[in-house]
Design a protein around this motif. Structure first.
Motif, PDB file in Angstrom:
ATOM      1  N   LYS A   1     -18.143  41.750  26.287  1.00  9.91           N
ATOM      2  CA  LYS A   1     -18.483  42.989  26.993  1.00  9.91           C
ATOM      3  C   LYS A   1     -17.518  43.277  28.141  1.00  9.91           C
ATOM      4  O   LYS A   1     -17.695  44.274  28.847  1.00  9.91           O
TER       5      LYS A   1
ATOM      6  N   LEU B   1     -24.318  52.932  35.385  1.00 16.11           N
ATOM      7  CA  LEU B   1     -22.884  53.176  35.548  1.00 16.11           C
ATOM      8  C   LEU B   1     -22.621  54.082  36.747  1.00 16.11           C
ATOM      9  O   LEU B   1     -21.655  53.883  37.491  1.00 16.11           O
TER      10      LEU B   1
ATOM     11  N   GLU C   1     -28.444  53.550  30.948  1.00 16.88           N
ATOM     12  CA  GLU C   1     -27.057  53.103  31.057  1.00 16.88           C
ATOM     13  C   GLU C   1     -26.280  54.045  31.969  1.00 16.88           C
ATOM     14  O   GLU C   1     -25.491  53.608  32.809  1.00 16.88           O
ATOM     15  N   ARG C   2     -26.515  55.355  31.824  1.00 16.05           N
ATOM     16  CA  ARG C   2     -25.837  56.314  32.696  1.00 16.05           C
ATOM     17  C   ARG C   2     -26.198  56.074  34.155  1.00 16.05           C
ATOM     18  O   ARG C   2     -25.333  56.087  35.039  1.00 16.05           O
TER      19      ARG C   2
ATOM     20  N   PRO D   1     -30.200  55.718  26.578  1.00 23.47           N
ATOM     21  CA  PRO D   1     -28.857  55.867  27.153  1.00 23.47           C
ATOM     22  C   PRO D   1     -28.873  56.414  28.577  1.00 23.47           C
ATOM     23  O   PRO D   1     -27.925  56.201  29.327  1.00 23.47           O
TER      24      PRO D   1
ATOM     25  N   SER E   1     -24.791  51.911  19.156  1.00 25.55           N
ATOM     26  CA  SER E   1     -24.184  53.192  19.500  1.00 25.55           C
ATOM     27  C   SER E   1     -22.901  53.418  18.715  1.00 25.55           C
ATOM     28  O   SER E   1     -22.242  52.469  18.285  1.00 25.55           O
TER      29      SER E   1
ATOM     30  N   GLY F   1     -21.180  48.479  28.039  1.00 27.60           N
ATOM     31  CA  GLY F   1     -22.406  48.215  27.297  1.00 27.60           C
ATOM     32  C   GLY F   1     -23.547  47.584  28.044  1.00 27.60           C
ATOM     33  O   GLY F   1     -24.220  46.690  27.495  1.00 27.60           O
ATOM     34  N   PRO F   2     -23.847  48.007  29.274  1.00 32.63           N
ATOM     35  CA  PRO F   2     -24.994  47.393  29.959  1.00 32.63           C
ATOM     36  C   PRO F   2     -26.322  47.791  29.313  1.00 32.63           C
ATOM     37  O   PRO F   2     -26.463  48.876  28.755  1.00 32.63           O
ATOM     38  N   GLU F   3     -27.265  46.886  29.386  1.00 30.74           N
ATOM     39  CA  GLU F   3     -28.664  47.177  29.078  1.00 30.74           C
ATOM     40  C   GLU F   3     -29.413  46.900  30.375  1.00 30.74           C
ATOM     41  O   GLU F   3     -30.085  45.869  30.521  1.00 30.74           O
ATOM     42  N   PRO F   4     -29.268  47.783  31.373  1.00 34.21           N
ATOM     43  CA  PRO F   4     -29.635  47.457  32.755  1.00 34.21           C
ATOM     44  C   PRO F   4     -31.080  47.025  32.927  1.00 34.21           C
ATOM     45  O   PRO F   4     -31.994  47.552  32.296  1.00 34.21           O
TER      46      PRO F   4
ATOM     47  N   HIS G   1     -26.602  43.560  34.617  1.00 30.82           N
ATOM     48  CA  HIS G   1     -26.030  44.135  33.397  1.00 30.82           C
ATOM     49  C   HIS G   1     -27.039  44.071  32.258  1.00 30.82           C
ATOM     50  O   HIS G   1     -27.205  45.016  31.500  1.00 30.82           O
TER      51      HIS G   1
END
Length: 310
Positions: free
Chosen positions: A212, A86, A82-83, A79, A55, A225-228, A205
């Motif tokens: 991170k 978060l 990620e939203r 993305p 990103s 920067g999570p990659e959930p 995460h």
């Protein structure tokens, strides 16, 4: 908007999505950034370097004068997940989403690609847990990670640990040099056992490590920067075990330190050490073989040597 994408972003996009997708996405970045900045009423301070691996991060100012970070990721990086993560964490242990987000009236005026931009509270990207002594960094990392492990939202779209690791396993099951085949087989055996016997379904995460976790104003440390992914805690903790792997490899007692770290982190976070050991092995071997395939020879050698210690 004229800018030079950080070198790490250019390299990582090519490795992850291929040269054609990378070239297309990099070519779209200036227009995408301009649309997001204009539509969200932002003023650009500077491009964050080295930034993210997948990103572009712009350090910006909002109309009310507060500092923020604008993250623009390719659609392939999902993305929106990620939203969702978060938003679910709501600032508890992680950077906070700032209004207007993509559901705001202002964001509805943006083109579809720009609407995937994430507007986040600005942390201090130059100060991560890697700036601390190792023991202190691990302690702070464990405390931060504990806050993120919560029940996932209902009807979520997050990938499961089983699905993600099955996808990652595909190249590991192919033909490998004789000296690497036994290590890959051991990692795959550990993964198969762990996914078959997993009993936790928590929001993780997905890519947690010391770099991170950044210094912040609202809290001492917050993660980015999570990659959930949804699954067991041991999976999320495994990447932390090999942090500063280059220092471990260089130390005469590196192997024993690595094994003690597994037990210490497992004990601190009430995780089964055997499961943490298994996930640490799988994730180190998978990352090492992926680095090897991408031509990052030195990184691959470090990771695969680390894996032989476990």
């Amino acid at each position: 908007m004229a800018f030079e994408p950080p070198e790490r972003l250019v390299r990582a996009l090519g490795e992850t999505y291929g040269d054609a997708v990378a070239a297309r996405r990099l070519g779209q970045l200036p227009e995408l950034a301009e649309a997001a900045v204009t539509g969200l009423g932002l003023t650009v301070d500077r491009v964050q370097a080295p930034g993210g691996r997948s990103s572009l991060v712009l350090l910006v100012w909002r109309q009310d004068g507060t500092a923020a970070a604008l993250k623009l990721a390719p659609a392939e990086a999902r993305p929106e997940l990620e939203r969702d993560a978060l938003r679910h964490w709501a600032g508890w242990g992680a950077a906070q989403l700032l209004p207007p987000d993509t559901s705001s009236d202002a964001a509805r005026l943006l083109p579809p690609d720009a609407a995937s931009a994430l507007l986040l509270e600005r942390l201090h990207p130059e100060v991560s847990l890697r700036s601390l002594p190792e023991a202190k960094a691990l302690l702070e990392a464990a405390g931060t990670l504990r806050r993120l492990w919560v029940e996932p939202p209902a009807a979520h779209a997050f990938e499961s640990v089983a699905a993600r690791t099955e996808r990652q396993s595909v190249p590991m099951r192919g033909e490998l040099p004789p000296e690497l085949a036994p290590l890959a087989a051991a990692a795959l055996e550990a993964r198969d056992h762990l996914t078959a016997s997993a009993s936790e379904e928590l929001l993780l995460h997905g890519n947690f490590r010391q770099s991170k976790v950044l210094s912040a104003e609202r809290a001492p440390w917050l993660t980015v920067g999570p990659e959930p992914v949804v699954g067991e805690r041991a999976y999320d903790l495994a990447r932390l075990v090999r942090d500063r792997v280059e220092d471990l490899i260089a130390a005469p007692s590196g192997a024993s330190v690595a094994r003690r770290r597994v037990n210490k982190l497992a004990d601190a976070l009430d995780v089964d050490p055997a499961r943490l050991h298994g996930w640490t092995l799988f994730r180190a071997v998978e990352s090492g073989l992926r680095a090897r395939a991408a031509g990052r020879t030195e990184e691959a050698e470090l990771l695969l040597e680390f894996a032989t210690w476990l």
